[in-house]
Write an enzyme that holds these catalytic residues in place. Structure first.
Site, PDB file in Angstrom:
ATOM      1  N   ASP A   1     -11.580  -2.411   7.405  1.00 51.37           N
ATOM      2  CA  ASP A   1     -10.597  -1.366   6.326  1.00 51.37           C
ATOM      3  C   ASP A   1     -10.868  -1.863   5.125  1.00 51.37           C
ATOM      4  OD1 ASP A   1      -9.069  -1.358   8.847  1.00 51.37           O
ATOM      5  OD2 ASP A   1      -7.444  -0.755   7.732  1.00 51.37           O
TER       6      ASP A   1
ATOM      7  N   ASP B   1      -1.088  -1.796  11.682  1.00 52.17           N
ATOM      8  CA  ASP B   1      -2.096  -1.810  12.815  1.00 52.17           C
ATOM      9  C   ASP B   1      -2.462  -3.030  12.765  1.00 52.17           C
ATOM     10  OD1 ASP B   1      -3.199  -0.767  10.510  1.00 52.17           O
ATOM     11  OD2 ASP B   1      -4.961  -0.056  11.618  1.00 52.17           O
ATOM     12  N   HIS B   2      -2.333  -4.173  11.606  1.00 54.11           N
ATOM     13  CA  HIS B   2      -3.004  -5.184  11.388  1.00 54.11           C
ATOM     14  C   HIS B   2      -1.969  -6.564  11.812  1.00 54.11           C
ATOM     15  CE1 HIS B   2      -7.062  -3.962  10.601  1.00 54.11           C
ATOM     16  NE2 HIS B   2      -6.358  -2.742  10.030  1.00 54.11           N
TER      17      HIS B   2
ATOM     18  N   HIS C   1      -5.238  -7.471   5.689  1.00 53.97           N
ATOM     19  CA  HIS C   1      -4.163  -7.066   4.645  1.00 53.97           C
ATOM     20  C   HIS C   1      -2.999  -6.677   5.887  1.00 53.97           C
ATOM     21  CE1 HIS C   1      -6.396  -3.718   6.884  1.00 53.97           C
ATOM     22  NE2 HIS C   1      -5.341  -2.971   6.549  1.00 53.97           N
TER      23      HIS C   1
ATOM     24  N   HIS D   1     -12.571  -1.107  15.363  1.00 52.73           N
ATOM     25  CA  HIS D   1     -11.487  -0.291  14.790  1.00 52.73           C
ATOM     26  C   HIS D   1     -12.040   1.021  14.642  1.00 52.73           C
ATOM     27  CE1 HIS D   1      -8.002  -0.154  12.591  1.00 52.73           C
ATOM     28  NE2 HIS D   1      -8.373   0.099  11.363  1.00 52.73           N
TER      29      HIS D   1
ATOM     30  N   HIS E   1      -9.404  -1.365  -0.383  1.00 53.76           N
ATOM     31  CA  HIS E   1      -8.706  -0.615   0.677  1.00 53.76           C
ATOM     32  C   HIS E   1      -7.551   0.228   0.124  1.00 53.76           C
ATOM     33  CE1 HIS E   1      -8.126   1.184   4.567  1.00 53.76           C
ATOM     34  NE2 HIS E   1      -7.115   0.338   4.892  1.00 53.76           N
TER      35      HIS E   1
ATOM     36  N   HIS F   1      -1.296  -3.566   6.361  1.00 59.27           N
ATOM     37  CA  HIS F   1      -1.180  -2.140   6.946  1.00 59.27           C
ATOM     38  C   HIS F   1      -0.775  -2.454   8.589  1.00 59.27           C
ATOM     39  CE1 HIS F   1      -3.709   0.337   4.230  1.00 59.27           C
ATOM     40  NE2 HIS F   1      -2.426  -0.069   3.696  1.00 59.27           N
TER      41      HIS F   1
END
Length: 337
Positions: free
Chosen positions: A240, A61-62, A57, A303, A163, A59
Site C-alpha cells: 500500500d 484490511d490491515h 498502516h 495484495h 499512501h 486501513h
C-alpha cells in the site's frame, strides 16, 4: 534460508506476512499486518510465539484480524506483547484493547508495549492486563535512526512511504555471519579446538587473549586473520504505497539495498494506472521497475485486488516480468505460473 516466511490470506482477500528468523539457537516469529482471517491457518501455539506485530498502516484490511491475535496473546507471561507502527498506533491499539469488558482479569500478568514512529522519534507506551489495559504509561522516547526493532541476531528497519497516509515499509536483516577460514587456520599451523568459539563470539572483548599450542594471542588478531564474513539473509515487506517522485524512489531503493527477498503489493494492472495513482498504489510496471533496481534474488507479489480475475492476476505477473523475471506469487496460492 535463515529467514523463512509465509504470505497469509488468500488472493484477492486480506493478506499479511509471517516471518521466522532462525538463529541456530532460537526462532523468532514476526507478524507484518493482521488482516481479516489471515491467522486462520496459523496454530494458536505459533500465534503465541509472535515476538512483534508490525503494522504498515491502519486501513481496515490491515488490522481487521487484530482480535484473533490479541485474544491469543493478551495474557502472555513470557514477556510483553510488542506492537510497532506509524504515528497513531498507540491511540488506535489502546482503543482496540479497551473495546472489551475486562472485569475478570485481576492478577493477570500480561502487558502490551506499543511503539509508534512519530516524526523522527519513537514513542513507546505500556498497558497492563491487570488494569484492563485502561491506563497508558509512557515508557520511552528516543530518536529514530531507521531501526524499528533489535532482536537476537537480527534487526527490523522501517521507512515511511506514501499512501495518502503513512505506510511503513519494513526490512528484516539477519546479522552478518562469521565462519572460520579453514585454509587460514591450516596455514597458521593451528589445530581446531574450543578456542575457536571464543574467536567467533563477538561478545568477548577483542583485547582478551586465548592460548593456542602454548602461546597467547589476542582475539582481535585472530579474528582479523581467521574470520570470513557473509551477509545475513534479508526480507522486505512493502504494501500500500506509491512513489510520488524520483527522489522517493531513489531513497526506497537505497533502503532496500542488498535485500534478498521482496514481498511487494501488486494492486493494479498497468491499464488502471490512473486508478492506481488516485489511491496511492503501485502498478505492475512500477513494481517491476523497483525490483529491477533493487535486484533481489526473488520478488513475491501479494495484495492483489478482487476487482480482477485469476487470468488478469497472471497478466499482472507477466507485466512485472517484462522488467524483472525472478517474480512469483506465493506458492500456496496455486495460481498459474
Amino acid at each position: 534460508m535463515s529467514i523463512s516466511y509465509d504470505v497469509l490470506g488468500e488472493p484477492g482477500r486480506d493478506n499479511a506476512l509471517l516471518a521466522s528468523v532462525n538463529t541456530g539457537q532460537s526462532q523468532h516469529r514476526l507478524l507484518f499486518d493482521c488482516g481479516e482471517a489471515c491467522l486462520n491457518g496459523v496454530s494458536r501455539a505459533d500465534i503465541q510465539t509472535i515476538e512483534v506485530l508490525f503494522f504498515s498502516h491502519f486501513h481496515i484490511d490491515h488490522i481487521a484480524g487484530f482480535d484473533s491475535f490479541f485474544r491469543s496473546n493478551w495474557y502472555r507471561s513470557d514477556g510483553p506483547v510488542r506492537i510497532f507502527g506509524p504515528e497513531g498506533t498507540r491511540r488506535i491499539i489502546h482503543h482496540r484493547m479497551r473495546g472489551y469488558t475486562w472485569n475478570l482479569v485481576g492478577g493477570q500478568t500480561g502487558e502490551v508495549h506499543v511503539t509508534e514512529l512519530k516524526g523522527e522519534e519513537l514513542h513507546t507506551s505500556r498497558y497492563l492486563a491487570c488494569e484492563g489495559f485502561e491506563q497508558e504509561r509512557e515508557l520511552d522516547q528516543q530518536r529514530f535512526g531507521g531501526l524499528a526493532y533489535r532482536g537476537n541476531g537480527f534487526r527490523v528497519e522501517a521507512r515511511a512511504l506514501h499512501h495518502g497516509t503513512t505506510s511503513l515499509a519494513y526490512v528484516v536483516r539477519e546479522d552478518d555471519r562469521s565462519n572460520i577460514d579453514m585454509e587460514a587456520l591450516n596455514n597458521a599451523g593451528w589445530r581446531s579446538g574450543p578456542w575457536l568459539k571464543q574467536v567467533k563470539d563477538s561478545s568477548i572483548p577483542a583485547e582478551q587473549e586465548v592460548a593456542i599450542d602454548g602461546a597467547n594471542h589476542k582475539l582481535r588478531d585472530l579474528r582479523e586473520r581467521l574470520l570470513v564474513w557473509q551477509p545475513g539473509d534479508s526480507l522486505a515487506y512493502l504494501t500500500d504505497f506509491c512513489l510520488e517522485s524520483q527522489q522517493s524512489e531513489d531513497a526506497l531503493v537505497e533502503f532496500l539495498k542488498g535485500c534478498k527477498v521482496l514481498i511487494c503489493e501488486n494492486n493494479f494492472r498497468d491499464a488502471d494506472a490512473v486508478l492506481s495513482r488516485n489511491s496511492f498504489h503501485m502498478t505492475s510496471s512500477d513494481v517491476g521497475r523497483l525490483a529491477a533496481r533493487v535486484d533481489p534474488e526473488r520478488l513475491v507479489l501479494f495484495h492483489v485486488s478482487d476487482r480482477y480475475t485469476e487470468e488478469e492476476w497472471n497478466e499482472q505477473l507477466a507485466e512485472v516480468r517484462e522488467q524483472f523475471d525472478r517474480v512469483e506469487f506465493p506458492t500456496r496460492w496455486n495460481l498459474s505460473r
